[in-house]
Motif scaffolding. Structure first.
Motif, mmCIF file in Angstrom:
data_model
loop_
_atom_site.group_PDB
_atom_site.id
_atom_site.type_symbol
_atom_site.label_atom_id
_atom_site.label_comp_id
_atom_site.label_asym_id
_atom_site.label_seq_id
_atom_site.Cartn_x
_atom_site.Cartn_y
_atom_site.Cartn_z
ATOM 1 N N GLY A 328 1.004 -1.254 -0.021
ATOM 2 C CA GLY A 328 0.198 0.058 0.193
ATOM 3 C C GLY A 328 0.842 1.178 0.269
ATOM 4 O O GLY A 328 2.046 1.214 -0.078
ATOM 5 N N GLN A 329 0.212 2.345 -0.017
ATOM 6 C CA GLN A 329 1.133 3.775 -0.006
ATOM 7 C C GLN A 329 1.978 3.833 1.242
ATOM 8 O O GLN A 329 2.868 4.290 0.917
ATOM 9 N N ALA A 330 1.326 3.353 2.517
ATOM 10 C CA ALA A 330 2.423 3.431 3.466
ATOM 11 C C ALA A 330 3.766 2.792 3.308
ATOM 12 O O ALA A 330 4.812 3.024 3.985
ATOM 13 N N ASP A 331 3.799 1.715 2.450
ATOM 14 C CA ASP A 331 4.829 0.959 2.195
ATOM 15 C C ASP A 331 6.019 1.501 1.195
ATOM 16 O O ASP A 331 6.960 0.676 1.090
ATOM 17 N N VAL A 332 5.452 2.496 0.493
ATOM 18 C CA VAL A 332 6.330 3.039 -0.523
ATOM 19 C C VAL A 332 7.373 4.127 0.241
ATOM 20 O O VAL A 332 6.711 5.032 0.505
ATOM 21 N N GLY A 333 8.610 3.815 0.119
ATOM 22 C CA GLY A 333 9.305 4.729 0.564
ATOM 23 C C GLY A 333 10.658 5.317 -0.328
ATOM 24 O O GLY A 333 10.384 5.026 -1.690
ATOM 25 N N ILE A 334 11.640 6.198 -0.003
ATOM 26 C CA ILE A 334 12.446 6.596 -0.955
ATOM 27 C C ILE A 334 14.000 6.037 -0.344
ATOM 28 O O ILE A 334 14.403 6.350 1.010
ATOM 29 N N LYS A 335 14.446 5.448 -1.018
ATOM 30 C CA LYS A 335 15.765 4.992 -0.625
ATOM 31 C C LYS A 335 17.018 5.332 -1.560
ATOM 32 O O LYS A 335 17.085 4.808 -2.799
ATOM 33 N N GLY A 336 17.673 6.190 -1.141
ATOM 34 C CA GLY A 336 18.876 6.773 -1.957
ATOM 35 C C GLY A 336 18.485 7.759 -2.928
ATOM 36 O O GLY A 336 17.565 8.259 -2.869
ATOM 37 N N TRP A 337 19.193 7.663 -4.268
ATOM 38 C CA TRP A 337 18.938 8.512 -5.533
ATOM 39 C C TRP A 337 19.558 7.967 -6.451
ATOM 40 O O TRP A 337 20.447 7.001 -6.686
ATOM 41 N N SER A 338 18.842 8.178 -7.872
ATOM 42 C CA SER A 338 19.148 7.569 -8.886
ATOM 43 C C SER A 338 19.026 8.501 -10.260
ATOM 44 O O SER A 338 18.231 9.328 -10.035
ATOM 45 N N VAL A 339 20.040 8.296 -10.964
ATOM 46 C CA VAL A 339 20.037 9.470 -12.204
ATOM 47 C C VAL A 339 20.172 8.291 -13.425
ATOM 48 O O VAL A 339 20.851 7.617 -13.582
ATOM 49 N N GLU A 340 19.239 8.978 -14.500
ATOM 50 C CA GLU A 340 19.317 8.347 -15.792
ATOM 51 C C GLU A 340 19.880 9.292 -16.959
ATOM 52 O O GLU A 340 19.373 10.324 -17.059
ATOM 53 N N ASN A 341 20.820 8.813 -17.526
ATOM 54 C CA ASN A 341 21.020 9.440 -18.667
ATOM 55 C C ASN A 341 20.822 8.808 -20.345
ATOM 56 O O ASN A 341 21.033 7.526 -20.192
ATOM 57 N N ARG A 342 20.158 9.370 -21.136
ATOM 58 C CA ARG A 342 19.692 8.631 -22.390
ATOM 59 C C ARG A 342 21.002 8.893 -23.370
ATOM 60 O O ARG A 342 21.161 10.150 -23.804
#
Length: 662
Positions: A328-342
């Motif tokens: 559920g929504q409460a289970d969604v967190g943010i861990k770290g950072w990610s970057v994408e380049n095309r």
């Protein structure tokens, strides 16, 4: 669970879906055109079905052929990827009628969100912030001018069915509207079969932020945080990251809840993205507005996967099969950072002109827990004029934003591509740019920071000395190898130890003695293994890692590192002394010609022989990769001869017209 699925797509996204399906124990079917007969996605799949000739309209866009392929192979479901048929309502309905599951949202939701005009009306009804604008159909240029004037400049003209940066024009004045309205209609018709255009207010200092949503068929919908995609060129995303350095927890919650409300209003399930334009000047957390909803998987989904730990393709497959979301929504967190380049097949040193041809060399950086490469090519693949020019997506992860960005720089230095133009130097320059690293970015970032085009990243402190040292090591090793050739008249000779390196207007004296390397009298601690013929050197210089791509030239080397390619001339000291007396070769003056900047089709010629033109005046229009490029006069002059004709296909640097000699 499904036993077999067909991927109605090509390239990196087809390969991406196959990887997850394979992990889930699901067999896959690839479809392909003549141009993709030996493509990577075709080789990866368990089965393959031929669709037709290279043009998408004769292969990947033929829904009936794809449905027939499902019946022949026994595929129970279709994953559409992005682009092509992914947001085609008729395709989703046709699959449903054929008893084949669509790994995506319901047809009704695709229809509701696919029309940008109607979707804005729905968003407004659902309580979502929308940009001020005119959502009705616009009859002609005169009406467009009146509407734009009423809204207030600047305005954005957009094709109703547009996407991917196509069918969009920014207008700062009435002249811009008059010049761009018909072009926007033509691009919409050419790319999407729909020439309707709408106009809306252009938000100043805009940031492009999107919310990833995910729903199941049982009414559960969650948002998986945001991605920032503000670094764009011609409205095409170049860099994406998750989370956004601008969004506060309060803003994230407000955006997410509005996105979920919109999804719920159209009965949405599967993965989807609500795109928002955000005023960078608004710190209240309320300055965000609905742009559109993409009813499919986004190109940039890997950054969300990194910070949430979820496989979005797997979630789409499970939802399509009828499973409930396991969280559920409460289970969604943010861990770290990610970057994408095309990584695109385009030449940033020549105005980002598209590049086609064969990948003579293709060596992506090694993947790890923190480095991911999503691609659909291999060494020897052909980058075709028929499809999107993206070669690969490079995705990195870190505990912090700075760590993820630094990993991008290191990985980009290790990316080897030869045979076509590519934008790796440009991407590295973006990652090193102080403004990008500060997080102070808008959709105008590239235009504002590179107004005169891209000429390579400025060399950081000490970089030219380090590159000179690398070149000296390589040249000495090559000379030592040559000295071992048998049958030399005077026998083996010791390799030269002293060199003069010329690059970027500077001269460096390099001395090599044993394992020590001295540049301009300073000893550098270098650990660099080199084997003659090697193309990538991964060195450690004064305890700092540096990867350098190296290519031999007639007079020295091309060295690429940290976002720039440097022409380095390497000479023995006595030759360097004599070189100061050489006459510099002056390149020919081509300013009197209008040259075709890319392979493309001439659609319009605006002038004739004898016409006097002013700086900035449109001269011709060249269409390339479904986009119209207006070629303008750089200075005042008189047309001597028009060489090209409308309807003619031209190669790069072909002459379109010639001016009188000044």
């Amino acid at each position: 669970m499904f036993k077999k699925i067909l991927i109605a797509n090509r390239g990196e996204i087809a390969c991406r879906v196959i990887k997850t399906a394979r992990r889930m124990g699901i067999k896959t079917v690839a479809v392909y055109s003549d141009a993709d007969a030996r493509a990577k996605h075709v080789e990866m799949a368990d089965e393959k079905v031929h669709l037709g000739p290279p043009p998408a309209s004769e292969s990947y866009l033929l829904a009936d052929k794809i449905i027939e392929a499902c019946k022949v192979t026994g595929a129970e479901a279709v994953h559409p990827g992005y682009g092509f048929l992914s947001e085609r309502t008729s395709f989703a309905k046709a699959l449903e009628d054929a008893g084949i599951a669509f790994i995506g949202p319901p047809a009704g939701a695709i229809a509701a969100m696919g029309d940008k005009i109607e979707s804005k009306k729905l968003a407004k009804e659902a309580g979502v912030n929308v940009v001020p604008g005119y959502l009705g159909e616009i009859a002609d240029t005169e009406e467009a001018v009146k509407i734009a004037t009423d809204i207030g400049y600047p305005v954005m003209m957009k094709a109703s069915a547009g996407g991917g940066g196509k069918g969009m024009r920014l207008a700062y004045s009435e002249q811009d509207v008059r010049e761009g309205f018909e072009a926007t209609k033509r691009e919409g018709l050419s790319s999407f079969g729909d020439d309707r255009v709408f106009i809306e207010k252009f938000i100043e200092s805009p940031r492009h932020i999107e919310i990833q949503v995910l729903g199941d068929k049982h009414g559960n919908i969650v948002y998986l945080n945001e991605r920032e995609c503000s670094v764009q060129r011609r409205h095409q995303k170049v860099v994406e990251e998750a989370p956004s350095p601008f969004v506060s927890p309060e803003m994230r919650k407000a955006m997410g809840e509005q996105a979920v409300a919109l999804a719920r209003a159209v009965g949405y399930y599967s993965a989807g993205t609500v795109e928002l334009i955000v005023s960078g000047a608004d710190k209240t957390g309320q300055g965000f507005y609905f742009l559109e909803m993409n009813t499919r998987l986004q190109v940039e989904h890997p950054v969300t996967e990194y910070i949430t730990g979820l496989d979005l393709v797997e979630q789409m497959i499970r939802v399509a099969y009828g499973e409930k979301l396991a969280f559920g929504q409460a289970d969604v967190g943010i861990k770290g950072w990610s970057v994408e380049n095309r990584v695109y097949a385009e030449d940033p040193y020549r105005g980002f002109l598209p590049s086609t041809g064969r990948l003579v060399r293709y060596r992506p950086p090694a993947e790890s827990d923190d480095v991911r490469v999503d691609d659909g090519v291999y060494e020897g693949s052909e980058i075709s004029m028929f499809y999107d020019p993206m070669i690969a997506k490079l995705v990195t992860y870190g505990e912090t934003r700075e760590e993820a960005i630094d990993r991008q720089i290191d990985a980009l230095d290790r990316f080897e591509i030869d045979g076509i133009g590519h934008n790796i130097d440009f991407l590295s320059a973006l990652m090193q740019h102080p403004r990008f690293r500060s997080g102070n970015i808008t959709t105008g970032f590239i235009a504002e920071e590179y107004p005169e085009g891209f000429q390579g990243a400025p060399a950081g402190e000490g970089l030219t000395a380090k590159l000179s040292a690398i070149a000296g090591i390589v040249a000495t090793a090559e000379a030592a190898r040559a000295a071992q050739i048998e049958g030399r008249l005077n026998g083996p000779t010791p390799p030269p130890a002293d060199w003069v390196a010329k690059l970027d207007g500077a001269e460096h004296k390099v001395s090599i003695s044993g394992g020590a390397v001295e540049v301009d009298g300073t000893v550098l601690e270098i650990h660099a293994a080199y084997v003659p013929g090697q193309r990538l050197i991964e060195a450690v210089i004064d305890n700092e890692p540096l990867s350098v791509r190296i290519q031999k030239t007639r007079l020295g080397f091309k060295l690429t590192a940290r976002g720039a390619t440097h022409d380095l001339r390497l000479m023995r000291p006595h030759v360097a002394e004599l070189s100061h007396h050489m006459i510099e070769k002056i390149p020919p003056d081509l300013s009197r010609f209008l040259l075709c900047p890319m392979p493309g089709l001439v659609t319009q010629i605006h002038v004739a022989a004898g016409d006097t033109v002013q700086a900035g005046q449109p001269l011709a229009v060249v269409e390339a990769m479904k986009m119209e490029n207006i070629l303008r006069a750089e200075k005042t002059g008189t047309v001597k001869e028009v060489v090209a004709k409308p309807g003619e296909s031209l190669a790069v640097d072909a002459v379109i017209l010639e001016f009188e000699q000044a």
